[in-house]
Design an enzyme around this catalytic site. Sequence first.
Site, PDB file in Angstrom:
ATOM      1  N   PRO A 282      40.709  30.780  56.521  1.00 21.18           N
ATOM      2  CA  PRO A 282      40.986  32.439  56.442  1.00 21.18           C
ATOM      3  C   PRO A 282      42.157  32.797  55.478  1.00 21.18           C
ATOM      4  O   PRO A 282      43.034  32.080  55.224  1.00 21.18           O
ATOM      5  CB  PRO A 282      41.068  32.653  57.884  1.00 21.18           C
ATOM      6  CG  PRO A 282      42.091  31.206  58.307  1.00 21.18           C
ATOM      7  CD  PRO A 282      41.318  30.064  57.580  1.00 21.18           C
ATOM      8  N   GLY A 283      41.690  33.833  55.075  1.00 23.37           N
ATOM      9  CA  GLY A 283      42.884  34.487  54.000  1.00 23.37           C
ATOM     10  C   GLY A 283      43.062  35.881  54.573  1.00 23.37           C
ATOM     11  O   GLY A 283      44.198  36.086  55.084  1.00 23.37           O
ATOM     12  N   ARG A 320      42.720  46.740  44.112  1.00 21.93           N
ATOM     13  CA  ARG A 320      41.529  46.738  44.766  1.00 21.93           C
ATOM     14  C   ARG A 320      40.573  48.089  44.949  1.00 21.93           C
ATOM     15  O   ARG A 320      39.403  47.966  44.666  1.00 21.93           O
ATOM     16  CB  ARG A 320      41.662  46.374  46.250  1.00 21.93           C
ATOM     17  CG  ARG A 320      42.454  45.081  46.562  1.00 21.93           C
ATOM     18  CD  ARG A 320      42.504  44.490  47.744  1.00 21.93           C
ATOM     19  NE  ARG A 320      41.164  44.004  48.255  1.00 21.93           N
ATOM     20  CZ  ARG A 320      40.466  45.076  49.137  1.00 21.93           C
ATOM     21  NH1 ARG A 320      40.869  45.977  49.733  1.00 21.93           N
ATOM     22  NH2 ARG A 320      39.292  44.485  49.626  1.00 21.93           N
ATOM     23  N   CYS A 350      46.993  54.112  31.771  1.00 22.51           N
ATOM     24  CA  CYS A 350      46.178  54.778  30.988  1.00 22.51           C
ATOM     25  C   CYS A 350      44.705  54.382  31.247  1.00 22.51           C
ATOM     26  O   CYS A 350      43.904  53.910  30.343  1.00 22.51           O
ATOM     27  CB  CYS A 350      46.435  54.713  29.591  1.00 22.51           C
ATOM     28  SG  CYS A 350      48.091  54.989  29.235  1.00 22.51           S
ATOM     29  N   GLU A 351      44.022  54.557  32.425  1.00 18.64           N
ATOM     30  CA  GLU A 351      42.739  54.314  32.655  1.00 18.64           C
ATOM     31  C   GLU A 351      42.266  55.376  33.849  1.00 18.64           C
ATOM     32  O   GLU A 351      42.967  55.599  34.744  1.00 18.64           O
ATOM     33  CB  GLU A 351      42.377  52.925  33.325  1.00 18.64           C
ATOM     34  CG  GLU A 351      42.738  51.746  32.601  1.00 18.64           C
ATOM     35  CD  GLU A 351      41.607  50.916  31.964  1.00 18.64           C
ATOM     36  OE1 GLU A 351      40.612  51.255  32.547  1.00 18.64           O
ATOM     37  OE2 GLU A 351      42.097  50.175  31.220  1.00 18.64           O
ATOM     38  N   TYR A 379      44.833  39.901  48.606  1.00 20.09           N
ATOM     39  CA  TYR A 379      44.412  40.149  47.316  1.00 20.09           C
ATOM     40  C   TYR A 379      45.109  41.286  46.821  1.00 20.09           C
ATOM     41  O   TYR A 379      44.408  42.031  46.033  1.00 20.09           O
ATOM     42  CB  TYR A 379      42.864  40.318  47.473  1.00 20.09           C
ATOM     43  CG  TYR A 379      42.132  39.127  48.203  1.00 20.09           C
ATOM     44  CD1 TYR A 379      42.242  37.838  47.589  1.00 20.09           C
ATOM     45  CD2 TYR A 379      41.821  39.184  49.522  1.00 20.09           C
ATOM     46  CE1 TYR A 379      41.662  36.815  48.179  1.00 20.09           C
ATOM     47  CE2 TYR A 379      41.246  38.089  50.034  1.00 20.09           C
ATOM     48  CZ  TYR A 379      41.002  37.147  49.586  1.00 20.09           C
ATOM     49  OH  TYR A 379      40.766  35.819  50.188  1.00 20.09           O
TER      50      TYR A 379
END
Length: 425
Positions: A282-283, A320, A350-351, A379
């Site tokens: 498990p994470g 994420r 800048c996206e 994550y």
Amino acid sequence: MNHFARDPDSGALHCEGVPLAAIAEAVGTPTYVYSRATLERHVRVFREAFGELDHRMCYAVKACSNLAILNLFAELGSGFDIVSEGELRRVLAAGGTPESIVFSGVGKTPDELRAALAVGASGIGCFNVESLAELEMLDQVARELGRVARVSLRVNPNVDPKTHPYIATGLAHTKFGIAWDDALPAFERAHALPHLAVVGVDCHIGSQLEQATPFVEALDRVLDLVAELERRAITIRHVDIGGGLGITYREETPPSPTEYASAVATRFRERGAAHLGIITEPGRVIVGNAGCLLSRVVLVKDNGPTRFVVLDAGMNDLIRPALYEAWHAIEPVAAPRPEREVVDVVGPVCESGDFFAQSRELPALAADELVVLRSAGAYAMVMASNYNSRRRPAEVLVDGDRFDVIRARESFEDLWRGEVIPSRR
Ligand code: LLP
């Protein structure tokens, strides 16, 4: 009990006994903040859920790999699931033992296999092998080292985990595991190779699963395989059922660890397989809701119809939302104002993909105010980058009414460490 909660008097958000504002004051922002009490509780609940079964939890290091957190888990008796030599070295540096490690991954290099087999008295606990090519490679490495490698073969049970396509791994078209129809010959081959000892069967079908059924379906197929292997005199000692149990980011209702473990345990018993060891990896369920990202509002701007709340955290710090359209709760650290506004919460990168929330109704936020992005233990920091030459966040571990910086914010010099301007010839 949630360890990220509002103080009943001031309404300010705390992590355990520490006001988040105090952490921002001392360490700056953006900063990842983890609750030690939550981490400990998650490990304890997950392990206790398997009751009397012979279960070993191997925490998936990739979810959050800070040394302090790995050290905490090692002290709690957890094992580790790694996917690179870097993770191997992290676990050992944090005090984890070689025997407690399983090594997953579809592209382990010969050097990585060597490092993992050379360590300790007899190498790591088990290699989760994902291909015939890797079997041959590992046998060769083991021969060179004069050792025998314990292996488990990761099979692909072709079960639909019903999760985001980027994190589904158990379907036949993915790169993961050994295709179902090739599994038996692969076990025969592993059994025949002199420097390998077959000890297990492994599967991991995906991440952020919200139902128990796909786990049980995959387990059923794996137990069919175990029975067939025993008929062929290949004795299996453990079944590794991977990780993947989901968490609540918004209103998902995944099975609790107890429900998940009991579905799995029931199947083991019904199938007469309760004598086998169980390994889990498990994470997210361990660290996901034990951490948050603390950030400050730089400014608020109205562009056309949209009000943008611009944070000092960006997609480089928490990718994420940009990568999976993931939803993270966003809250002011101070007591929320009653007025609410529909806003886009974005970073400075800048996206256009650099957003944390779009058209979301939130309590009104103003420049300079602190906010948190919740459920950012898994994550999150591990996927941070230096894009736009931004220094990656600091990390803080809270323990009761004190906190430690467990990773300093990068310096500007860190940004170009190792870079060289060649001298003119
Ligand atoms: N075992 C293996 C072989 C894995 O590949 C993974 C996750 C795990 C265990 C742990 O799975 P968990 O219990 O955390 O679901 N970056 C994505 C998630 C990628 C998962 C990769 N593998 C995200 O942010 O959602």
